[in-house]
Motif scaffolding. Structure first.
Motif, PDB file in Angstrom:
ATOM      1  N   GLY A 216     -41.216   0.370  17.215  1.00 11.21           N
ATOM      2  CA  GLY A 216     -39.812   0.525  17.569  1.00 11.21           C
ATOM      3  C   GLY A 216     -39.357  -0.336  18.727  1.00 11.21           C
ATOM      4  N   ASP A 217     -40.302  -0.922  19.487  1.00 15.44           N
ATOM      5  CA  ASP A 217     -39.914  -1.834  20.562  1.00 15.44           C
ATOM      6  C   ASP A 217     -39.341  -3.115  19.965  1.00 15.44           C
ATOM      7  N   ARG A 218     -38.632  -3.847  20.776  1.00 18.04           N
ATOM      8  CA  ARG A 218     -38.005  -5.074  20.284  1.00 18.04           C
ATOM      9  C   ARG A 218     -38.358  -6.243  21.190  1.00 18.04           C
ATOM     10  N   VAL A 219     -38.714  -7.356  20.565  1.00 20.25           N
ATOM     11  CA  VAL A 219     -38.996  -8.604  21.273  1.00 20.25           C
ATOM     12  C   VAL A 219     -37.895  -9.588  20.914  1.00 20.25           C
ATOM     13  N   VAL A 220     -37.234 -10.112  21.931  1.00 20.31           N
ATOM     14  CA  VAL A 220     -36.056 -10.953  21.721  1.00 20.31           C
ATOM     15  C   VAL A 220     -36.259 -12.308  22.384  1.00 20.31           C
ATOM     16  N   LEU A 221     -36.068 -13.372  21.622  1.00 15.49           N
ATOM     17  CA  LEU A 221     -36.009 -14.716  22.184  1.00 15.49           C
ATOM     18  C   LEU A 221     -34.547 -15.012  22.490  1.00 15.49           C
ATOM     19  N   GLY A 222     -34.251 -15.221  23.760  1.00 14.28           N
ATOM     20  CA  GLY A 222     -32.865 -15.346  24.194  1.00 14.28           C
ATOM     21  C   GLY A 222     -32.484 -14.104  24.980  1.00 14.28           C
ATOM     22  N   GLY A 223     -31.298 -14.115  25.538  1.00 16.12           N
ATOM     23  CA  GLY A 223     -30.878 -13.020  26.400  1.00 16.12           C
ATOM     24  C   GLY A 223     -30.270 -11.854  25.653  1.00 16.12           C
ATOM     25  N   PRO A 224     -29.779 -10.860  26.395  1.00 14.56           N
ATOM     26  CA  PRO A 224     -29.233  -9.647  25.782  1.00 14.56           C
ATOM     27  C   PRO A 224     -27.935  -9.869  25.027  1.00 14.56           C
ATOM     28  N   MET A 225     -27.218 -10.945  25.332  1.00 13.61           N
ATOM     29  CA  MET A 225     -25.929 -11.172  24.688  1.00 13.61           C
ATOM     30  C   MET A 225     -26.045 -12.012  23.420  1.00 13.61           C
ATOM     31  N   THR A 226     -26.941 -12.977  23.399  1.00 14.07           N
ATOM     32  CA  THR A 226     -26.982 -13.923  22.282  1.00 14.07           C
ATOM     33  C   THR A 226     -28.358 -14.073  21.651  1.00 14.07           C
ATOM     34  N   GLY A 227     -29.350 -13.302  22.106  1.00 18.23           N
ATOM     35  CA  GLY A 227     -30.711 -13.477  21.620  1.00 18.23           C
ATOM     36  C   GLY A 227     -30.923 -12.970  20.204  1.00 18.23           C
ATOM     37  N   HIS A 228     -32.080 -13.338  19.654  1.00 19.98           N
ATOM     38  CA  HIS A 228     -32.460 -12.922  18.304  1.00 19.98           C
ATOM     39  C   HIS A 228     -33.815 -12.226  18.357  1.00 19.98           C
ATOM     40  N   ALA A 229     -33.909 -11.079  17.690  1.00 20.18           N
ATOM     41  CA  ALA A 229     -35.185 -10.379  17.619  1.00 20.18           C
ATOM     42  C   ALA A 229     -36.161 -11.166  16.752  1.00 20.18           C
ATOM     43  N   VAL A 230     -37.431 -11.134  17.130  1.00 25.28           N
ATOM     44  CA  VAL A 230     -38.467 -11.777  16.325  1.00 25.28           C
ATOM     45  C   VAL A 230     -39.352 -10.689  15.730  1.00 25.28           C
TER      46      VAL A 230
ATOM     47  N   SER B  83      -9.894 -18.373  13.068  1.00 24.94           N
ATOM     48  CA  SER B  83     -10.592 -19.193  14.079  1.00 24.94           C
ATOM     49  C   SER B  83     -12.089 -18.921  14.155  1.00 24.94           C
ATOM     50  N   LEU B  84     -12.734 -18.767  12.996  1.00 25.77           N
ATOM     51  CA  LEU B  84     -14.167 -18.476  12.978  1.00 25.77           C
ATOM     52  C   LEU B  84     -14.965 -19.485  13.798  1.00 25.77           C
ATOM     53  N   PHE B  85     -14.695 -20.777  13.593  1.00 30.21           N
ATOM     54  CA  PHE B  85     -15.511 -21.799  14.240  1.00 30.21           C
ATOM     55  C   PHE B  85     -15.065 -22.114  15.667  1.00 30.21           C
ATOM     56  N   ALA B  86     -14.040 -21.416  16.148  1.00 31.57           N
ATOM     57  CA  ALA B  86     -13.686 -21.536  17.568  1.00 31.57           C
ATOM     58  C   ALA B  86     -14.550 -20.626  18.425  1.00 31.57           C
ATOM     59  N   CYS B  87     -15.246 -19.691  17.789  1.00 31.64           N
ATOM     60  CA  CYS B  87     -16.102 -18.742  18.512  1.00 31.64           C
ATOM     61  C   CYS B  87     -17.221 -19.486  19.227  1.00 31.64           C
ATOM     62  N   ILE B  88     -17.474 -19.141  20.497  1.00 32.44           N
ATOM     63  CA  ILE B  88     -18.531 -19.785  21.273  1.00 32.44           C
ATOM     64  C   ILE B  88     -19.803 -18.939  21.305  1.00 32.44           C
ATOM     65  N   ASP B  89     -19.853 -17.876  20.515  1.00 33.99           N
ATOM     66  CA  ASP B  89     -21.065 -17.058  20.349  1.00 33.99           C
ATOM     67  C   ASP B  89     -21.555 -16.442  21.659  1.00 33.99           C
ATOM     68  N   CYS B  90     -20.635 -15.970  22.479  1.00 35.01           N
ATOM     69  CA  CYS B  90     -21.028 -15.380  23.765  1.00 35.01           C
ATOM     70  C   CYS B  90     -21.469 -13.930  23.628  1.00 35.01           C
ATOM     71  N   GLY B  91     -21.011 -13.229  22.571  1.00 40.01           N
ATOM     72  CA  GLY B  91     -21.424 -11.850  22.340  1.00 40.01           C
ATOM     73  C   GLY B  91     -20.618 -10.795  23.071  1.00 40.01           C
ATOM     74  N   LEU B  92     -19.582 -11.185  23.813  1.00 38.62           N
ATOM     75  CA  LEU B  92     -18.802 -10.198  24.557  1.00 38.62           C
ATOM     76  C   LEU B  92     -18.094  -9.213  23.631  1.00 38.62           C
ATOM     77  N   CYS B  93     -17.649  -9.692  22.473  1.00 36.88           N
ATOM     78  CA  CYS B  93     -16.942  -8.804  21.544  1.00 36.88           C
ATOM     79  C   CYS B  93     -17.848  -7.668  21.080  1.00 36.88           C
ATOM     80  N   ALA B  94     -19.101  -7.996  20.772  1.00 39.99           N
ATOM     81  CA  ALA B  94     -20.039  -6.960  20.338  1.00 39.99           C
ATOM     82  C   ALA B  94     -20.361  -6.001  21.479  1.00 39.99           C
ATOM     83  N   TYR B  95     -20.398  -6.513  22.687  1.00 41.22           N
ATOM     84  CA  TYR B  95     -20.716  -5.677  23.849  1.00 41.22           C
ATOM     85  C   TYR B  95     -19.662  -4.600  24.076  1.00 41.22           C
ATOM     86  N   VAL B  96     -18.380  -4.939  23.879  1.00 43.30           N
ATOM     87  CA  VAL B  96     -17.315  -3.976  24.174  1.00 43.30           C
ATOM     88  C   VAL B  96     -16.887  -3.168  22.959  1.00 43.30           C
TER      89      VAL B  96
END
Length: 424
Positions: A302-316, A382-395
């Motif tokens: 159940g633990d998670r290992v992520v390459l990248g940070g909490p906002m934009t990382g991907h689980a491996v 504006s799909l491709f205007a997104c800079i993939d920062c992850g703030l939308c998912a955070y809030v």
């Protein structure tokens, strides 16, 4: 109600981490038995493949995958023998090739000399050939596009995600190496306008870099390449470009052109389950399992290992996943601390719209994505205007994994466009 875990940390901070005092030296981690180098090209079972099982490689050797294509390549950080050359499926089904090298010999074994024979007269061509896979992944291909000439080089002393301190560490402890890299970049590119991007507390030490200084706010994502690109391009002519190098890439380029040896060790921030950080230095291609063992972190069910940070990382999903030339953060999350998301649909609360740094109508975008209407999302929201920062998912009040939805949509549209061009 179905509940599932969502990538994140228990209490994400929306300001970048700051190094106030000189941190300890990075921990040196060495791979136990083998490393894996990922090349950004699909494996083709043809006679043109240059790398084969059993081939001996030297430390610092440039490994080219195909005979007729110099781009898919890697720099071996170790001496050894190739165990396998196999297809590898990356994030969003990215077709790649994994080259596994079994270690042989000692650390002080002689290095490959191909680059040493040309480094004193190296220009853009040699830089693009030999330096593209150095730590930090410096990109020299941007300088070869006559239709979009580069007017500014930005050296990023800021981080791309929360919790990392990788670039700050280099600015604070090796500004001389950063300056050498900046001088080398000026020489081989001919670009004189180089800006070192830093947080306010780093201005004094950054002043000795020989570059112009651009400060950015500590509020995430002000230090991202996309935000800096918009700020710098606003002051340039149309159809011109900004080239980006991390501080680590600048240091690596400077060291390579100064010594004739290609740097092979990656600096990254490891975030433990308890939130504490550890800077480590490890050869590119080192497996996650070797790093976790070095920092004494076990991975339970159940633990998670992520390459990248909490906002934009991907689980491996495998501890044999290697770190790459642009891996800045490795994060381990305890299963008990993982936040959850649900299957509640968008409530149109507007939080995502208010927090978006590039003013995308995220609530409209989510509806297109939920319906699988990806092309309409690109045209109307504006799909491709997104800079993939992850703030939308955070809030997001409904805990919708918006960042992952956006990544999937971009991938789908790009695949469709590529298929149309191929069949045209």
């Amino acid at each position: 109600m179905i509940k599932r875990s969502f990538i994140g940390i228990t209490a994400p901070r929306l300001t970048y981490e700051v190094i106030e005092e000189a941190p300890a030296e990075p921990m040196t981690v060495r791979p136990a038995k083998r490393i894996t180098l990922l090349m950004d090209a699909p494996m083709e079972k043809t006679s043109g493949v240059l790398l084969k099982s059993g081939d001996a490689v030297q430390k610092g050797q440039r490994l080219q995958l195909f005979e007729n294509n110099p781009v898919p390549c890697a720099i071996s950080p170790v001496a050894g023998k190739i165990e396998s050359v196999e297809p590898f499926l990356g994030i969003m089904e990215r077709q790649m090739t994994a080259v596994v090298i079994a270690l042989e010999g000692s650390e002080d074994q002689s290095r490959d000399t191909e680059f040493k024979n040309v480094f004193k007269s190296a220009g853009l061509s040699e830089a693009d050939r030999f330096l593209r896979e150095l730590p930090g992944r410096p990109d020299f291909s941007v300088f070869t596009r006559p239709d979009r000439p580069v007017k500014t080089i930005a050296v990023m002393g800021t981080e791309q995600d929360l919790t990392a301190v990788t670039q700050q560490y280099l600015i604070g402890t090796n500004i001389a190496g950063v300056k050498t890299g900046i001088d080398v970049l000026r020489k081989i590119t001919g670009i004189q306008n180089i800006q070192l991007v830093v947080y306010p507390h780093m201005v004094q030490v950054a002043g000795s870099s020989g570059a112009g200084i651009k400060t950015v706010d500590l509020q995430y994502p002000a230090g991202s390449t996309d935000m800096i690109r918009m700020a710098l391009k606003a002051k340039q002519e149309e159809n011109t470009e900004v080239a980006f190098f991390t501080a680590e890439a600048a240091v690596a380029v400077g060291a390579a052109l100064q010594t004739g040896e290609l740097p092979v060790d990656k600096l990254l921030t490891v975030v433990r389950k308890d939130g504490t950080r550890q800077l480590i230095k490890a050869p590119v291609g080192t497996h996650v399992s070797d790093i976790l063992e070095a920092v004494r972190q076990s991975v339970e069910a159940g633990d998670r290992v992520v390459l990248g940070g909490p906002m934009t990382g991907h689980a491996v999903f495998s501890l044999e996943q290697p770190i790459t030339t642009d891996t800045d953060i490795l994060m381990i999350q305890d299963h008990a601390d993982l936040p959850e998301f649900s299957d509640i649909p968008c409530t149109n609360c507007g939080s995502c719209v208010r927090v978006c740094p590039v003013n995308i109508p995220v609530n409209e975008l989510v509806r297109y994505l939920d319906a699988g209407e990806y092309e309409q999302a690109a045209e109307n929201a504006s799909l491709f205007a997104c800079i993939d920062c992850g703030l939308c998912a955070y809030v997001c009040e409904s805990r919708i994994p918006i960042l992952q939805f956006i990544a999937l949509a971009k991938h789908a549209v790009q695949r469709l466009k590529a298929a149309e061009e191929e069949n045209a």
